[in-house]
Design a protein around this motif. Structure first.
Motif, PDB file in Angstrom:
ATOM      1  N   ASP A 168      17.084  -2.544  -6.836  1.00 34.55           N
ATOM      2  CA  ASP A 168      15.803  -2.828  -6.193  1.00 34.55           C
ATOM      3  C   ASP A 168      14.891  -3.556  -7.173  1.00 34.55           C
ATOM      4  N   THR A 211       4.792  -0.525  -5.678  1.00 34.15           N
ATOM      5  CA  THR A 211       5.826  -0.221  -4.705  1.00 34.15           C
ATOM      6  C   THR A 211       7.175  -0.641  -5.279  1.00 34.15           C
ATOM      7  N   ILE A 212       8.249  -0.269  -4.586  1.00 34.00           N
ATOM      8  CA  ILE A 212       9.599  -0.704  -4.930  1.00 34.00           C
ATOM      9  C   ILE A 212      10.213  -1.326  -3.682  1.00 34.00           C
ATOM     10  N   LEU A 266       2.666   1.212 -10.955  1.00 33.64           N
ATOM     11  CA  LEU A 266       3.754   0.872 -10.048  1.00 33.64           C
ATOM     12  C   LEU A 266       3.214   0.908  -8.629  1.00 33.64           C
ATOM     13  N   SER A 322      11.017  -3.338  -8.834  1.00 28.76           N
ATOM     14  CA  SER A 322       9.758  -2.625  -9.027  1.00 28.76           C
ATOM     15  C   SER A 322       8.615  -3.627  -9.066  1.00 28.76           C
ATOM     16  N   THR A 329       9.635   2.637 -13.630  1.00 22.99           N
ATOM     17  CA  THR A 329      10.258   1.683 -12.704  1.00 22.99           C
ATOM     18  C   THR A 329      11.453   2.347 -12.031  1.00 22.99           C
ATOM     19  N   GLY A 330      12.241   1.525 -11.355  1.00 18.54           N
ATOM     20  CA  GLY A 330      13.535   1.980 -10.880  1.00 18.54           C
ATOM     21  C   GLY A 330      14.497   2.122 -12.052  1.00 18.54           C
ATOM     22  N   ASP A 384      15.691  -4.018 -11.096  1.00 24.42           N
ATOM     23  CA  ASP A 384      16.283  -2.759 -11.552  1.00 24.42           C
ATOM     24  C   ASP A 384      17.795  -2.806 -11.334  1.00 24.42           C
ATOM     25  N   ARG A 400       7.899   2.997   0.805  1.00 25.35           N
ATOM     26  CA  ARG A 400       8.787   3.424  -0.267  1.00 25.35           C
ATOM     27  C   ARG A 400       8.031   3.988  -1.454  1.00 25.35           C
ATOM     28  N   CYS A 401       6.730   3.703  -1.524  1.00 24.82           N
ATOM     29  CA  CYS A 401       5.916   4.266  -2.604  1.00 24.82           C
ATOM     30  C   CYS A 401       5.947   5.786  -2.577  1.00 24.82           C
TER      31      CYS A 401
END
Length: 409
Positions: free
Chosen positions: A373, A389-390, A387, A375, A348-349, A368, A12-13
């Motif tokens: 999701d 990943t999420i 950051l 962060s 972030t998200g 978020d 997802r990164c």
């Protein structure tokens, strides 16, 4: 066998546009995380108010572990400090769900009263306290028996019940009546003969419109309350224990009393206390600022810009760094307490809110609220915080806690 987090970078990164810059920076390197011993487990728990679930994230392998169905409208979360359990307040179901952290299963549901929002667990791990906003009460839960054992009236629309570090005092913030209620708490007994005296009303203080968040100093001597309906923080001196050295020197300390109302920014919504208790950092939602309170002198040291709609703050264990979630800017700000300046900002998200550190503080997690999701920020890197990943959560995540423990292989 899955790859531990120090070797894994979530796909997802690359899927999130906001992380595109990470592809060219050294923050995406897959090393630098500390090793963990055999049998070590660490999870984050995220309450998803819009999907009636709790998302469990594995912080060793940085992946979603599972999604648990709890009650309706989950909000507050708390971790038991002495046993591997996590507690979830279900606002629309009038209950508290108990999660066994070793199996990550819901193992019990405890009825409370109307519209509970917040839960606080004492440091013995035996009792929890729940503010019931819809019934103007606070519940005492026996966590060994998993049932309510006492109930007391509060002001209107209580939102938070906070137990003091010495387990003697319970403070409840009443959003509807703009007040604070304070109670004596009887010492824990395995089988109390008289449960009616577990909570004894001690005092109340008015004049704090929209009373919401509150912190109590590590020595249990003072409490500070965010008056979110205005621009102030209330400071209250908490009664000393009878027979204590302080009380013998100054008998007036045997009662609670209002110290002052401190002017901060507009709509203070969150108070972040330094672990050493020396300072509090106030997130002023409608002023896009933070304020610093000197807890020794009960004074505001400064107020300065931080980001758009700050909602939550968290201070590192070494008292050197403050992280603030900027709800309106989709970012986190890192404020260097030692240097007195904003040191960095991380994307972030959408609409970051609640924050939590991993046990080693190498990771900072931000729930978020809009994008549903979490962060995952890497706090320690040669190039600064990034950051990493999420991870997916559910609809409208609103609280997050972490729990680490070690089991025998």
């Amino acid at each position: 066998m899955p790859t531990p987090r120090r070797f894994q970078l979530s796909s997802r990164c690359l899927a999130v546009a906001a992380i595109a810059l990470l592809a060219a920076c050294s923050g995406c390197r897959r090393n630098g995380f500390p090793d963990v011993p055999a049998g070590y487990h660490e999870f984050a728990y995220v309450s998803n108010g819009g999907s009636n679930t709790v998302t469990v994230l594995d912080l060793v392998y940085l992946r979603q572990d599972r999604t648990l169905r709890v009650g309706d409208g989950p909000t507050g979360l708390a971790v038991n400090p002495v046993r591997n359990e996590v507690y979830v307040v279900n606002t629309k179901s009038d209950s508290v769900s108990v999660i066994d952290a070793e199996t990550n299963l819901v193992v019990a549901t405890i009825p409370v009263h109307r519209q509970p929002y917040f839960i606080s667990v004492d440091d013995t791990g035996h009792r929890a306290y729940v503010a019931n906003s819809g019934s103007n009460t606070v519940s005492v839960i026996d966590l060994d028996q998993r049932r309510e054992i006492a109930l007391a009236g509060t002001g209107e629309q209580p939102g938070l019940a906070r137990i003091s570090p010495d387990n003697r005092t319970l403070l409840v913030t009443n959003r509807g009546s703009g007040s604070v209620s304070i109670y004596d708490v009887a010492p824990y007994e395995k089988s109390p003969a008289d449960r009616t005296h577990i909570l004894h009303f001690r005092s109340t203080f008015n004049g704090c419109p929209g009373a919401t968040d509150a912190v109590i100093l590590p020595d249990s001597s003072k409490a500070f309350v965010a008056c979110s309906g205005g621009h102030q923080v209330m400071a209250v001196s908490l009664a000393a224990a009878p027979g204590s050295w302080n009380a013998k020197q100054n008998p007036s300390l045997l009662t609670d009393h209002l110290l002052t109302l401190l002017d901060v920014g507009d709509t203070p919504v969150n108070l972040a206390l330094k672990p050493d208790g020396g300072e509090i950092f106030v997130s002023n939602f409608d002023s896009d600022s933070i304020s610093e309170i000197d807890t020794w002198n009960n004074q505001v040291g400064w107020t300065q810009a931080i980001g758009n709609k700050p909602t939550h703050g968290i201070v590192s264990r070494d008292n050197s760094s403050l992280w603030v979630s900027n709800f309106g800017a989709d970012s986190l700000s890192l404020y260097s307490i030692d240097d007195g300046r904003v040191a960095s900002s991380v994307h972030t998200g959408s609409e970051p809110d609640a924050l939590a550190f991993s046990a080693d503080e190498h990771l900072l997690l931000a729930a978020d609220a809009h994008s549903g999701d979490v962060s995952v920020i890497r706090t320690q890197d040669k190039t600064g915080p990034t950051l990493f990943t999420i991870l997916p959560a559910g609809s409208m995540p609103n609280a997050i806690v972490t729990k680490a423990f070690k089991l025998k292989p």
